[in-house]
Design a protein around this motif. Structure first.
Motif, PDB file in Angstrom:
ATOM      1  N   ILE A 140       0.859  -1.191   0.000  1.00 31.54           N
ATOM      2  CA  ILE A 140       0.000   0.000   0.000  1.00 31.54           C
ATOM      3  C   ILE A 140       0.889   1.233   0.000  1.00 31.54           C
ATOM      4  O   ILE A 140       1.816   1.333   0.801  1.00 31.54           O
ATOM      5  N   GLY A 141       0.635   2.145  -0.921  1.00 29.92           N
ATOM      6  CA  GLY A 141       1.477   3.338  -1.011  1.00 29.92           C
ATOM      7  C   GLY A 141       0.681   4.595  -1.298  1.00 29.92           C
ATOM      8  O   GLY A 141      -0.515   4.546  -1.605  1.00 29.92           O
ATOM      9  N   VAL A 142       1.358   5.718  -1.178  1.00 27.91           N
ATOM     10  CA  VAL A 142       0.758   7.008  -1.522  1.00 27.91           C
ATOM     11  C   VAL A 142       1.093   7.282  -2.981  1.00 27.91           C
ATOM     12  O   VAL A 142       2.241   7.136  -3.401  1.00 27.91           O
ATOM     13  N   ARG A 143       0.091   7.659  -3.752  1.00 26.69           N
ATOM     14  CA  ARG A 143       0.311   7.951  -5.167  1.00 26.69           C
ATOM     15  C   ARG A 143       1.364   9.048  -5.323  1.00 26.69           C
ATOM     16  O   ARG A 143       1.438   9.972  -4.499  1.00 26.69           O
ATOM     17  N   GLU A 144       2.189   8.952  -6.337  1.00 26.72           N
ATOM     18  CA  GLU A 144       3.321   9.865  -6.531  1.00 26.72           C
ATOM     19  C   GLU A 144       2.894  11.330  -6.462  1.00 26.72           C
ATOM     20  O   GLU A 144       3.530  12.148  -5.803  1.00 26.72           O
ATOM     21  N   LYS A 145       1.797  11.671  -7.139  1.00 27.01           N
ATOM     22  CA  LYS A 145       1.318  13.058  -7.175  1.00 27.01           C
ATOM     23  C   LYS A 145       0.824  13.540  -5.808  1.00 27.01           C
ATOM     24  O   LYS A 145       0.714  14.741  -5.577  1.00 27.01           O
ATOM     25  N   SER A 146       0.519  12.591  -4.917  1.00 28.89           N
ATOM     26  CA  SER A 146      -0.087  12.957  -3.630  1.00 28.89           C
ATOM     27  C   SER A 146       0.911  12.980  -2.477  1.00 28.89           C
ATOM     28  O   SER A 146       0.544  13.340  -1.358  1.00 28.89           O
ATOM     29  N   LYS A 147       2.151  12.614  -2.722  1.00 25.92           N
ATOM     30  CA  LYS A 147       3.136  12.503  -1.639  1.00 25.92           C
ATOM     31  C   LYS A 147       3.436  13.836  -0.967  1.00 25.92           C
ATOM     32  O   LYS A 147       3.884  13.875   0.177  1.00 25.92           O
ATOM     33  N   SER A 148       3.196  14.938  -1.669  1.00 28.68           N
ATOM     34  CA  SER A 148       3.491  16.257  -1.093  1.00 28.68           C
ATOM     35  C   SER A 148       2.295  16.867  -0.364  1.00 28.68           C
ATOM     36  O   SER A 148       2.396  17.974   0.163  1.00 28.68           O
ATOM     37  N   LEU A 149       1.172  16.163  -0.311  1.00 28.91           N
ATOM     38  CA  LEU A 149      -0.018  16.693   0.368  1.00 28.91           C
ATOM     39  C   LEU A 149       0.285  16.933   1.845  1.00 28.91           C
ATOM     40  O   LEU A 149       0.800  16.056   2.539  1.00 28.91           O
ATOM     41  N   SER A 150      -0.052  18.122   2.326  1.00 31.18           N
ATOM     42  CA  SER A 150       0.262  18.486   3.714  1.00 31.18           C
ATOM     43  C   SER A 150      -0.449  17.588   4.720  1.00 31.18           C
ATOM     44  O   SER A 150       0.097  17.265   5.768  1.00 31.18           O
ATOM     45  N   VAL A 151      -1.678  17.160   4.391  1.00 28.95           N
ATOM     46  CA  VAL A 151      -2.439  16.323   5.328  1.00 28.95           C
ATOM     47  C   VAL A 151      -1.752  14.975   5.532  1.00 28.95           C
ATOM     48  O   VAL A 151      -1.727  14.435   6.648  1.00 28.95           O
ATOM     49  N   ILE A 152      -1.152  14.446   4.479  1.00 27.65           N
ATOM     50  CA  ILE A 152      -0.445  13.162   4.572  1.00 27.65           C
ATOM     51  C   ILE A 152       0.883  13.340   5.305  1.00 27.65           C
ATOM     52  O   ILE A 152       1.230  12.552   6.198  1.00 27.65           O
ATOM     53  N   GLN A 153       1.623  14.386   4.949  1.00 28.34           N
ATOM     54  CA  GLN A 153       2.911  14.638   5.607  1.00 28.34           C
ATOM     55  C   GLN A 153       2.723  14.878   7.105  1.00 28.34           C
ATOM     56  O   GLN A 153       3.482  14.366   7.929  1.00 28.34           O
ATOM     57  N   SER A 154       1.695  15.646   7.459  1.00 25.84           N
ATOM     58  CA  SER A 154       1.417  15.941   8.867  1.00 25.84           C
ATOM     59  C   SER A 154       1.054  14.673   9.636  1.00 25.84           C
ATOM     60  O   SER A 154       1.518  14.455  10.761  1.00 25.84           O
ATOM     61  N   ALA A 155       0.227  13.827   9.013  1.00 30.16           N
ATOM     62  CA  ALA A 155      -0.191  12.584   9.668  1.00 30.16           C
ATOM     63  C   ALA A 155       1.008  11.670   9.911  1.00 30.16           C
ATOM     64  O   ALA A 155       1.148  11.079  10.996  1.00 30.16           O
ATOM     65  N   LEU A 156       1.885  11.560   8.908  1.00 35.23           N
ATOM     66  CA  LEU A 156       3.060  10.691   9.039  1.00 35.23           C
ATOM     67  C   LEU A 156       4.031  11.206  10.102  1.00 35.23           C
ATOM     68  O   LEU A 156       4.636  10.427  10.845  1.00 35.23           O
ATOM     69  N   GLU A 157       4.168  12.526  10.183  1.00 29.70           N
ATOM     70  CA  GLU A 157       5.067  13.121  11.182  1.00 29.70           C
ATOM     71  C   GLU A 157       4.579  12.869  12.607  1.00 29.70           C
ATOM     72  O   GLU A 157       5.381  12.691  13.525  1.00 29.70           O
ATOM     73  N   ASN A 158       3.263  12.844  12.781  1.00 33.68           N
ATOM     74  CA  ASN A 158       2.684  12.678  14.121  1.00 33.68           C
ATOM     75  C   ASN A 158       2.375  11.230  14.468  1.00 33.68           C
ATOM     76  O   ASN A 158       1.887  10.947  15.569  1.00 33.68           O
ATOM     77  N   SER A 159       2.638  10.321  13.532  1.00 35.29           N
ATOM     78  CA  SER A 159       2.327   8.905  13.775  1.00 35.29           C
ATOM     79  C   SER A 159       3.491   8.207  14.466  1.00 35.29           C
ATOM     80  O   SER A 159       4.642   8.337  14.053  1.00 35.29           O
TER      81      SER A 159
END
Length: 201
Positions: A140-159
């Motif tokens: 399971i991965g994040v689509r290439e175009k979506s990797k820079s989305l702030s909501v995803i980056q924020s979630a990963l940083e706080n996980s």
């Protein structure tokens, strides 16, 4: 796409635990909702009421509506193994749940939205069905175009959650559904036996 969109804190208060994740409103008022608040006398619950509440808690926790949950129970019943345990394993194998477990989204509701909006891939292919059932070994991965989305980056940083049955590569922003979790590996506070007893009546 059918899903529960009502008040979350009220539901969490009903079950006495923050089933939707961190909730400041629940922390302030962690007693059942109602006109008389914490002063209301509440009689002893019947066996049926306890079983029903456990089923509702599982449905709200995983974001599944009644017909879909009933179908999952029937699938669990016809599968090998302990019915209640298989039911929870089916819930845990859903794509939206695994996206949440991997830390790509801060909640299951957020994970469902990411999947629906085509931000998530399974084995390199975009999948936009939150209830998609994963199998051991799926990537399971994040689509290439979506990797820079702030909501995803924020979630990963706080996980900071780690699960034995999931592996995660932070550089590639992808993980592997290593295996179907055993009951002891599933952290949810759900008594699945009550659900089995309710549906078996």
């Amino acid at each position: 796409m059918a899903r529960y969109t009502g008040p979350k804190s009220k539901i969490a208060r009903k079950f006495g635990e923050a089933i939707f994740g961190d909730d400041k409103s629940f922390e302030k008022r962690n007693y059942p909702p109602g006109q008389h608040g914490n002063n209301r006398r509440r009689g002893k619950k019947s066996e049926y009421a306890i079983q029903l509440m456990e089923k509702q808690k599982a449905k709200y926790t995983y974001g599944i509506l009644e017909r879909q949950f009933r179908n999952m129970f029937e699938k669990a019943t016809s599968s090998q193994g302990i019915t209640g345990e298989v039911l929870l394993q089916l819930c845990e194998s859903r794509l939206d749940n695994v996206v949440y477990r991997m830390g790509i989204a801060p909640s299951r509701r957020g994970a469902r939205q990411l999947v629906s909006h085509r931000h998530i891939t399974v084995n390199g292919e975009i999948v936009n069905i939150p209830s998609y059932r994963l199998r051991a070994g799926d990537v399971i991965g994040v689509r290439e175009k979506s990797k820079s989305l702030s909501v995803i980056q924020s979630a990963l940083e706080n996980s900071n959650n780690v699960y034995e049955w999931i592996s995660w590569n932070s550089e590639k922003k992808e993980g592997t559904f290593v295996s179907i979790p055993s009951r002891i590996q599933i952290p949810e506070n759900i008594n699945e036996q009550f659900i089995v007893e309710l549906y078996s009546k």
